[in-house]
Design an enzyme around this catalytic site. Sequence first.
Site, PDB file in Angstrom:
ATOM      1  N   CYS A   2       0.854  -1.180   0.000  1.00  0.00           N
ATOM      2  CA  CYS A   2       0.000   0.000   0.000  1.00  0.00           C
ATOM      3  C   CYS A   2       0.891   1.230   0.000  1.00  0.00           C
ATOM      4  O   CYS A   2       2.020   1.188   0.470  1.00  0.00           O
ATOM      5  CB  CYS A   2      -0.940   0.098   1.195  1.00  0.00           C
ATOM      6  SG  CYS A   2      -1.956  -1.346   1.448  1.00  0.00           S
ATOM      7  N   ASN A  99      -0.726   1.410   6.177  1.00  0.00           N
ATOM      8  CA  ASN A  99       0.006   0.433   5.370  1.00  0.00           C
ATOM      9  C   ASN A  99       0.569  -0.593   6.339  1.00  0.00           C
ATOM     10  O   ASN A  99       1.366  -0.245   7.197  1.00  0.00           O
ATOM     11  CB  ASN A  99       1.127   1.179   4.623  1.00  0.00           C
ATOM     12  CG  ASN A  99       2.173   0.250   4.036  1.00  0.00           C
ATOM     13  OD1 ASN A  99       1.884  -0.914   3.770  1.00  0.00           O
ATOM     14  ND2 ASN A  99       3.374   0.758   3.851  1.00  0.00           N
ATOM     15  N   GLU A 481      13.982 -17.746 -13.192  1.00  0.00           N
ATOM     16  CA  GLU A 481      13.652 -16.329 -13.383  1.00  0.00           C
ATOM     17  C   GLU A 481      12.852 -16.118 -14.678  1.00  0.00           C
ATOM     18  O   GLU A 481      11.910 -15.329 -14.706  1.00  0.00           O
ATOM     19  CB  GLU A 481      14.953 -15.502 -13.373  1.00  0.00           C
ATOM     20  CG  GLU A 481      14.808 -14.013 -13.642  1.00  0.00           C
ATOM     21  CD  GLU A 481      13.951 -13.253 -12.631  1.00  0.00           C
ATOM     22  OE1 GLU A 481      13.557 -13.813 -11.599  1.00  0.00           O
ATOM     23  OE2 GLU A 481      13.658 -12.077 -12.913  1.00  0.00           O
ATOM     24  N   GLU A 488       4.310 -13.908 -14.093  1.00  0.00           N
ATOM     25  CA  GLU A 488       3.777 -12.733 -13.402  1.00  0.00           C
ATOM     26  C   GLU A 488       3.165 -11.709 -14.333  1.00  0.00           C
ATOM     27  O   GLU A 488       2.243 -11.008 -13.929  1.00  0.00           O
ATOM     28  CB  GLU A 488       4.810 -12.107 -12.457  1.00  0.00           C
ATOM     29  CG  GLU A 488       5.989 -11.487 -13.121  1.00  0.00           C
ATOM     30  CD  GLU A 488       7.014 -10.974 -12.123  1.00  0.00           C
ATOM     31  OE1 GLU A 488       6.645 -10.575 -11.016  1.00  0.00           O
ATOM     32  OE2 GLU A 488       8.202 -10.958 -12.475  1.00  0.00           O
ATOM     33  N   HIS A 504      13.279 -36.842 -13.832  1.00  0.00           N
ATOM     34  CA  HIS A 504      12.869 -37.419 -12.550  1.00  0.00           C
ATOM     35  C   HIS A 504      11.412 -37.088 -12.217  1.00  0.00           C
ATOM     36  O   HIS A 504      11.015 -37.120 -11.058  1.00  0.00           O
ATOM     37  CB  HIS A 504      13.801 -36.941 -11.431  1.00  0.00           C
ATOM     38  CG  HIS A 504      15.212 -37.394 -11.643  1.00  0.00           C
ATOM     39  ND1 HIS A 504      15.601 -38.700 -11.523  1.00  0.00           N
ATOM     40  CD2 HIS A 504      16.317 -36.702 -12.018  1.00  0.00           C
ATOM     41  CE1 HIS A 504      16.886 -38.813 -11.791  1.00  0.00           C
ATOM     42  NE2 HIS A 504      17.350 -37.615 -12.101  1.00  0.00           N
ATOM     43  N   LYS A 605       4.849  -3.776  -6.139  1.00  0.00           N
ATOM     44  CA  LYS A 605       6.292  -3.671  -6.319  1.00  0.00           C
ATOM     45  C   LYS A 605       7.051  -3.865  -5.011  1.00  0.00           C
ATOM     46  O   LYS A 605       8.121  -4.451  -4.996  1.00  0.00           O
ATOM     47  CB  LYS A 605       6.605  -2.306  -6.931  1.00  0.00           C
ATOM     48  CG  LYS A 605       8.076  -2.082  -7.253  1.00  0.00           C
ATOM     49  CD  LYS A 605       8.460  -2.796  -8.510  1.00  0.00           C
ATOM     50  CE  LYS A 605       9.936  -2.685  -8.815  1.00  0.00           C
ATOM     51  NZ  LYS A 605      10.391  -3.812  -9.648  1.00  0.00           N
TER      52      LYS A 605
HETATM   53  C1  F6R Z   1       9.508 -10.312  -9.614  1.00  0.00           C
HETATM   54  C2  F6R Z   1       9.728  -9.382  -8.524  1.00  0.00           C
HETATM   55  C3  F6R Z   1       9.619  -9.884  -7.133  1.00  0.00           C
HETATM   56  C4  F6R Z   1      10.691  -9.218  -6.259  1.00  0.00           C
HETATM   57  C5  F6R Z   1      10.495  -9.616  -4.787  1.00  0.00           C
HETATM   58  C6  F6R Z   1      11.588  -9.036  -3.906  1.00  0.00           C
HETATM   59  O1  F6R Z   1       9.660  -9.696 -10.857  1.00  0.00           O
HETATM   60  O2  F6R Z   1       9.964  -8.225  -8.734  1.00  0.00           O
HETATM   61  O3  F6R Z   1       9.723 -11.271  -7.085  1.00  0.00           O
HETATM   62  O4  F6R Z   1      11.940  -9.614  -6.715  1.00  0.00           O
HETATM   63  O5  F6R Z   1       9.253  -9.163  -4.341  1.00  0.00           O
HETATM   64  O6  F6R Z   1      11.618  -7.656  -3.979  1.00  0.00           O
HETATM   65  P1  F6R Z   1      12.890  -6.852  -3.508  1.00  0.00           P
HETATM   66  O7  F6R Z   1      14.004  -7.206  -4.425  1.00  0.00           O
HETATM   67  O8  F6R Z   1      12.485  -5.412  -3.592  1.00  0.00           O
HETATM   68  O9  F6R Z   1      13.197  -7.289  -2.103  1.00  0.00           O
END
Ligand code: F6R
Length: 610
Positions: A2, A99, A481, A488, A504, A605
Site C-alpha cells: 500500500c 500500510n 527467473e 507474473e 525425474h 512492487k
Molecule cells: C519479480 C519481482 C519480485 C521481487 C520480490 C523481492 O519480478 O519483482 O519477485 O523480486 O518481491 O523484492 P525486492 O528485491 O524489492 O526485495
Amino acid sequence: MCGIVGYIGDYRKTKQVLLEGLSRLEYRGYDSSGLAVLDNNQTSVIKCKGKVSDLQKKARKEKLEGQLGIGHTRWATHGIANEVNAHPHTSGSTSVVHNGIIENYAELKAQLQKSGFEFVSDTDSEILAHLIESGLAAAMSFEDSAREAFKKVEGACAVAAVTQKEPGKLIVLRNFSPVVIGLGENEKYIASDIPAIISRTNRIIYLQDGDMAVIEKDQIHITDLEGNRLQREEVLVSSDPASFEKGGFKHFMLKEIYEQPRSALDTIRGKISADHRGIELESIKPRQFSKIKKIIALGCGTSYHACLVGKQLIEDLSRIPVEVNIASEFRYSNPIIDKSTLVIVVSQSGETADTSEALLEAKRLGAKTLAITNVENSKISRESDHVIYTSAGTEIGVASTKAFTTQLIVFYILSNVLGASKGVISEAALSANVKSLVSIPLLIEKILKLDDRIKELAQKYNSFNNFIFLGRGLNFPIALEGALKLKEISYIHAEGYAAGEMKHGPIALVDENVPVLFIAPNNGINFQKIVGNLREIKARNGLVIFLTSENGADEYKEYIDDLIEIPGCDYNISPIATIIPLQLLAYHIARIKGTDIDQPRNLAKVVTVE
Ligand code: F6R
C-alpha cells in the site's frame, strides 16, 4: 505494501498533490484508492475500487478543497478490494490511512465494539480510526490519542491520521513500514516513498522505526511512542525525474529492459582499479571478511534467483561455502550462524518485509551482514553492516528486470573481490574477469537487437497455456527467473527446472502443447548433457526453443523448433546475457495477451507484509 501520502500547506494544492503522489505510489498497490481532505472542521472523503486513474476521474467532479489531506492506494490484506474497504477509514472526526497489518486486530475490534464503535469495513485498518477517535472523545489531545492508539496495535505498519478537532495537524507513525517527510516553505508532505513527492521537494526526513511525527505546515515534532523528543536530520536527495516517465516506451518494463546497458555500466562504474586489472569496492575492504567461513545469501522472488547465481559465482571464484535461502523461510528455520558467517541480503527495494526481518534475525544471531540493494537509505541498507548499491535507477515496472541484472553484476564483482583477496584467483584470472565485467554493457546492447526475433516467437507461442524453462549450472536460476517473468506478467503457467531433474518427474508433462525453453550457452557446464536432455524432450514431441551462443546449436538443429542465438561470452557472466531474451519474451507475450504489464494483477512492487 500500500502507498500512503499526505499534505499540509496550501489550500489550493492539496487535492493535486495527493492525486499526483498516489499515481507515483501505485506500484505499491493498485486495487483501490482514496483520499480525505480537511477544510477546518469538515472532512471530504472519496474512494473507489480500481486504479488511481479511477479515483482521479471521481475527484474531478468533487471540490475537495482544504489545507490538509491524506491519501492511500491499496493492496488488499484484510478484506477484499472494494470501495468500503478502501482507505481512508473514518470514525467521527478522525480519518486514517494505513500500510501494514494489525496482528492483534481481533482483540482490539472486540474491545472497540464493546465500547459502542460500529465497524463498516472488513479491514484491520479501521481500528486505528476508532482508537484515535475514542481518545479524542475522552478529551485527550490528538497527539496523545494517536500515541495511545499506536501503542496498542501490534505488527508492522505506517499510519497517517487527521482529525477535524485539530485541523492544523497531520500525525504520522513509522513502525517497520517506510514513511518519509518532505519539507517545503510553509508546507509539508508525507509519503511511503520518495517518488511520490520528489517533483515537489528534495528536502527529506527519513523517519525511523517507532517514530511518530506531529506535522504542522511550519513545524515538525518527532517523538518515540513514550513521548521522548527525537532529532532526525534533513537529507537532500537526488532523483532523476526522467525515471518516472516512460520516455517514449509503451511500458515501464520495456523501458527498463532497454535501460540495462546503462544500469550495468553505472553499477560497474568506479569499481575498476586504475590499472584496469583489479576491482575495488568503496564500501568493502576485503580484510573485513578475512575471517568469514560461510556465507548465507537471502532474498525473495527475483532477488532470490540472483542469490542462486551468486552462490555459484562466490563458491567458484572464492571457494567460500554459500547457502541460499528464501528470506521468508530463513527466519523460522533455526539457522546455524555465528560471527564467522556473512549474511548477504538482496533486495531491489530495500524494504521487503521478509528480507528485512531475515536481516534482523541474522544480526541478532551475531552474523556480519551485507546488503545488495538498489535504494539508498532504505530500511535494509540502513540495518546492514555493509552495503553495495546496484545502480539500476528507479525501477517502476512490477516485474523486476534491470534490478536483477545489476544484482548479478554485483555478485560477480563481489566474488572476484573475495577470490582475489583469498588468493583463490590469480592476478591474470582477475584481469581476464575484469575484461568480462567491462564487456557486459555492450553485450546486453547486442542482445537487445534480438527484439524483433523475440517478437516473432511471442506471436508463435502466446497461445500456449504451459511453459517449461530448463537450464543447468548458472543458468538453472535463469530458468526459474524466465519462468517467473512469464507467469507474473502474462499469467501463463510456467515452471523452471534444472535440466537434469526433468527426467525425474516433470517430463511426464511434456507433449506437443508444452513449449520447453532451454537456456544453454555452449560453453556452459554440461553442455553435452543438456543436448541429451534436448533429445529426450524431442523424443516426447515437446516443442523446443533453444537459447544458446551463436552457432552453439549448429549440430543439433533437427531437435530444435526455434533458436535464439546470443553472442558468446564468458560462462560466469552468461546469466546476465541469457535473461535478456527471456525478459523480452515475457514482455511481448504479455503485450499480445493485453495484460496490465506494469501492474500485473494481485502483485505490488514493494512487499512490506510478511
Ligand atoms: C519479480 C519481482 C519480485 C521481487 C520480490 C523481492 O519480478 O519483482 O519477485 O523480486 O518481491 O523484492 P525486492 O528485491 O524489492 O526485495
